[in-house]
Enzyme design. Structure first.
Site, PDB file in Angstrom:
ATOM      1  N   ARG A   1      -9.739 -11.963   0.726  1.00 47.15           N
ATOM      2  CA  ARG A   1     -10.494 -13.042   0.074  1.00 47.15           C
ATOM      3  C   ARG A   1      -9.739 -14.376   0.152  1.00 47.15           C
ATOM      4  NH1 ARG A   1     -10.620  -9.803  -5.520  1.00 47.15           N
ATOM      5  NH2 ARG A   1     -10.589  -8.097  -4.014  1.00 47.15           N
TER       6      ARG A   1
ATOM      7  N   LYS B   1       0.860  -1.182   0.000  1.00 51.33           N
ATOM      8  CA  LYS B   1       0.000   0.000   0.000  1.00 51.33           C
ATOM      9  C   LYS B   1       0.898   1.236   0.000  1.00 51.33           C
ATOM     10  CE  LYS B   1      -4.083  -1.988   2.155  1.00 51.33           C
ATOM     11  NZ  LYS B   1      -4.930  -1.931   0.940  1.00 51.33           N
TER      12      LYS B   1
HETATM   13  N1  BES Z   1      -8.319  -4.138   3.286  1.00 47.26           N
HETATM   14  C1  BES Z   1      -8.364  -3.739   1.930  1.00 47.26           C
HETATM   15  C2  BES Z   1      -9.657  -3.062   1.551  1.00 47.26           C
HETATM   16  C3  BES Z   1      -9.879  -1.699   2.118  1.00 47.26           C
HETATM   17  C4  BES Z   1      -9.454  -0.581   1.433  1.00 47.26           C
HETATM   18  C5  BES Z   1     -10.575  -1.535   3.293  1.00 47.26           C
HETATM   19  C6  BES Z   1      -9.700   0.676   1.935  1.00 47.26           C
HETATM   20  C7  BES Z   1     -10.821  -0.296   3.788  1.00 47.26           C
HETATM   21  C8  BES Z   1     -10.406   0.818   3.107  1.00 47.26           C
HETATM   22  C9  BES Z   1      -8.211  -4.954   1.022  1.00 47.26           C
HETATM   23  O1  BES Z   1      -7.413  -5.970   1.506  1.00 47.26           O
HETATM   24  C10 BES Z   1      -7.572  -4.465  -0.230  1.00 47.26           C
HETATM   25  O2  BES Z   1      -6.451  -4.059  -0.165  1.00 47.26           O
HETATM   26  N2  BES Z   1      -8.305  -4.522  -1.329  1.00 47.26           N
HETATM   27  C11 BES Z   1      -7.828  -4.057  -2.560  1.00 47.26           C
HETATM   28  C12 BES Z   1      -8.179  -5.082  -3.618  1.00 47.26           C
HETATM   29  C13 BES Z   1      -7.536  -4.815  -4.933  1.00 47.26           C
HETATM   30  C14 BES Z   1      -6.054  -5.114  -4.846  1.00 47.26           C
HETATM   31  C15 BES Z   1      -8.191  -5.680  -5.983  1.00 47.26           C
HETATM   32  C16 BES Z   1      -8.500  -2.735  -2.885  1.00 47.26           C
HETATM   33  O3  BES Z   1      -9.694  -2.600  -2.638  1.00 47.26           O
HETATM   34  O4  BES Z   1      -7.819  -1.831  -3.338  1.00 47.26           O
HETATM   35 MN    MN Z   2      -5.357  -5.641   1.094  1.00 46.77          MN
END
Ligand code: BES
Ligand code: MN
Ligand code: ZN
Length: 497
Positions: A349, A273
Site C-alpha cells: 500500500r 515474515k
Molecule cells: N504481500 C503480502 C500479502 C500476501 C500475503 C499476499 C499472503 C499473498 C499471500 C502483503 O505485503 C502483506 O504482507 N500484507 C500483510 C498486511 C498486514 C501486515 C497488515 C498481511 O496480509 O499479512
Molecule cells: Mn508485505
C-alpha cells in the site's frame, strides 16, 4: 498451436482423414444420436464400451479409445454433465479436459466437437480456444531438460463457420498476455527484479510501439515519492517506476490507468515474515504488475480504438539492512500525506500510494489497481475469487462482467468509511495498518486516501488468485496470470461508462 474453425461436424472431419485425435463432447443422459454418428465412422460397439467402462459423461470425465492404422487414431469422449446446467464455464472445462487428454495421447492434429453452451458462436470459439491454449501451457524455463510433451500443432474447432479469425486473433493476443504474466510471476526473485520488470516493459514498448517512461530513484525523489522509496531503501536493487502508455490511432474518447503492485520480493522488512507466512513464495508479490504488463502486451497487439491506457508499476523489493525502514518511521507520500509505518510488511500500500498519486495527476476517466495486497483476502475469498472495492457501482459492475466473460471471478466488498478510524495515527496523518479484523477493507481504505475523489477508481486484491499450488480450471499448477483477461476485456469494451 494453430487454431482454426471449420463448419465440418465430427463425423465428416473424421472421414476427411486430416486429423489424428478427435474429441467429442457428450451430455449425460444424451439420446445416443452423437454416438450413432460416431459408430458410423469408427465401427459398432461404442455404446457397449461406454457402459462397460461406466462412463457417466460427468463434467470433465474423459474416455479415450485408440485404433491402430486409422485416422483419426484416437477418439476422446468428453463428459459435459447435464445439458440444462451446461454454461460457458462448463465449456471451458470440457475444452481443457479434451486438450489435456489429447496431449497425453500424443496428438498433433486435434479436432474438437463441443456444443455452444447457450452463447454466441464467437463467444464459444473464444472460450474453447482460450481454454485449450491456457490449460496446455507449461513453464520449462528453469528445468535443464524439458519434461513435457510437444503441444498439438493444429486445433480445429468443429461446427463453427470459418469466419472467426478476428476472435481467434484476440484469443491469441490475450493468451500471450496471460502467459507473459504467468512467466513473470513464476520466475524467482533473483530473475524477476525491478530492472527485469522495466526490461519487460521496454520489450513490449519496442515490439508494439508503446510509449515508455522509467523513473529512476532520483526522479522519484524529485516527485516526493517518500512512501514508495521507503519500501525500496534497504534493497541493493534500485527501484524502477514504470509508466507505459498505449495511444490509440485516431480520436481518444476515454483514458484509463492500470496500476499494479510490483514487489519483486516481499521479505516483510523488519516486521519479517516468519515460518508459515510463505516468505519463500513472495516472488509472486508482483502479481499485480504482471497482470498489468500482460494486459499491456495484449492491448498493444489488439489496438482497441478510442481508449488511451496507462500502465503504471512502482517496482521494488522489500528487504532488510542497516538502511531499512524501521517499524515506526514516518514517511511522506507524494501528495504530502504523512504515514506512520507501524508495520513494514504492509509495504504494498505504501508503493501503491505514490503510484496512485502519480496516476491521478494524469488526465483520466478511471483508474484500476491490482495488488497481492493482503493475506486477509485469501482467508475471505480463497484462491478462486479476488476482492473488488470501488465507490463506483458502474465501474464495479463493468469489472465483474469483464471478469466473468474471461473466466475470472471477483466479489465486491465494502469501503466501510467508519473503518478509517483504525488507520488514525497519533503522530502522523495515517498509519499503514489497522486492526486485524477487516484487514483487506482497511487496506483498500488506505489506498483511497491517495486517489482523487472525483475519479472512478477500483482496487482488486488478487493475493489469493495469482497462484495455485495444485492447479485449477484452466490454470496449471503455479502462476495463474490472473487479472489479464479481466483488464483486456474491460479495456476492449471501452473502459468506464
Ligand atoms: N504481500 C503480502 C500479502 C500476501 C500475503 C499476499 C499472503 C499473498 C499471500 C502483503 O505485503 C502483506 O504482507 N500484507 C500483510 C498486511 C498486514 C501486515 C497488515 C498481511 O496480509 O499479512
Ligand atoms: Mn508485505
Ligand atoms: Zn507484499
Amino acid at each position: 498451436m494453430e487454431f482454426r474453425c471449420t463448419p465440418a461436424d465430427a463425423s465428416s472431419w473424421a472421414s476427411s482423414g486430416n486429423g489424428d485425435t478427435l474429441a467429442v463432447g457428450l451430455f449425460s443422459g444424451e439420446d445416443g444420436t452423437t454416438l450413432e454418428a460416431l459408430e458410423a465412422h469408427f465401427g459398432p460397439g461404442l455404446k457397449e464400451r461406454l457402459e462397460q467402462r461406466r462412463f457417466k459423461a460427468k463434467p470433465g470425465e474423459v474416455l479415450s479409445f485408440d485404433w491402430l492404422g486409422r485416422r483419426p487414431g484416437t477418439l476422446l469422449l468428453v463428459g459435459l454433465g447435464e445439458a440444462e446446467a451446461f454454461d460457458l464455464a462448463g465449456l471451458r472445462r470440457a475444452a481443457a479436459a479434451a486438450a489435456k487428454a489429447s496431449l497425453a495421447a500424443g496428438g498433433t492434429d486435434l479436432g474438437l466437437a463441443l456444443p455452444l453452451a447457450g452463447v454466441e458462436p464467437a463467444e464459444a470459439v473464444s472460450a474453447i480456444a482460450g481454454a485449450v491454449r491456457l490449460s496446455l501451457y507449461a513453464d520449462q524455463r528453469f528445468k535443464s531438460e524439458a519434461e513435457t510433451r510437444p503441444l498439438p500443432e493444429r486445433v480445429s474447432l468443429l461446427g463453427f463457420e470459418a469466419a472467426h479469425d478476428g476472435v481467434l486473433a484476440a484469443v491469441g493476443a490475450t493468451c500471450a498476455g496471460v502467459e507473459l504474466a504467468r512467466e513473470l510471476v513464476a520466475a524467482p526473485p533473483n530473475v524477476v527484479t525491478p530492472q527485469a520488470l522495466a526490461d519487460t516493459a521496454a520489450a513490449i514498448a519496442r515490439d508494439f510501439g508503446l510509449e515508455l517512461k522509467v523513473l529512476e530513484r532520483a526522479d522519484c525523489e524529485a516527485l516526493g515519492m517518500g512512501a514508495y522509496l521507503a519500501v525500496s531503501q534497504a534493497s541493493s536493487l534500485p527501484p524502477k517506476f514504470i509508466h507505459l502508455t498505449y495511444h490509440p490511432a485516431g480520436e481518444v474518447r476515454r483514458r484509463v490507468a492500470l496500476v499494479g503492485k510490483g514487489l519483486t520480493f516481499d521479505s516483510g522488512g523488519y516486521n519479517l515474515k516468519t515460518a508459515g507466512s510463505q516468505i519463500e513464495m513472495m516472488k509472486y508479490d508482483m502479481g499485480g504488475s504482471a497482470a498489468v504488463l500482460g494486459a499491456a502486451r495484449a492491448i498493444a497487439e489488439l489496438k482497441p480504438e478510442g481508449i488511451e491506457v496507462h500502465m503504471i508499476v512502482a517496482a521494488c523489493e522489500n528487504m532488510i539492512s542497516g538502511d531499512a525502514l524501521h517499524p515506526g518511521d514516518i514517511v511522506t507520500a507524494s501528495n504530502g500525506k504523512t504515514i506512520e509505518v507501524n508495520n513494514t510488511d504492509a509495504e504494498g500500500r505504501l508503493t501503491l500510494a505514490d503510484a496512485l498519486v502519480y496516476a491521478c495527476k494524469l488526465e483520466l476517466d478511471a483508474v484500476v489497481d491490482l495488488a497481492t495486497l493482503t493475506g486477509a483476502v485469501v482467508i475471505a475469498l480463497g484462491e478462486e475469487i479476488a476482492g473488488l472495492w470501488s465507490p463506483s457501482d458502474s465501474l464495479a459492475e463493468a469489472l465483474v462482467t469483464a471478469g466473468r466473460d474471461g473466466g475470472e471471478s471477483f466479489w465486491r466488498l465494502p469501503l466501510q468509511a467508519s473503518y478509517i478510524e483504525g488507520l488514525k495515527s497519533p503522530v502522523a496523518d495515517l498509519k499503514n495498518t489497522g486492526p486485524r479484523p477487516g484487514g483487506s477493507i482497511t487496506a483498500a481504505l488506505f489506498l483511497q486516501e491517495f486517489v482523487r475523489p472525483d475519479l472512478a477508481w477500483a482496487h482488486l486484491d488478487i493475493a489469493g488468485t495469482v497462484w495455485s499450488d495444485k492447479g485449477r480450471g484452466l490454470d496449471p499448477a503455479g502462476a495463474t496470470g490472473f487479472g489479464v483477461r479481466t483488464l483486456v476485456n474491460w479495456v476492449r469494451s471501452g473502459g468506464p461508462a
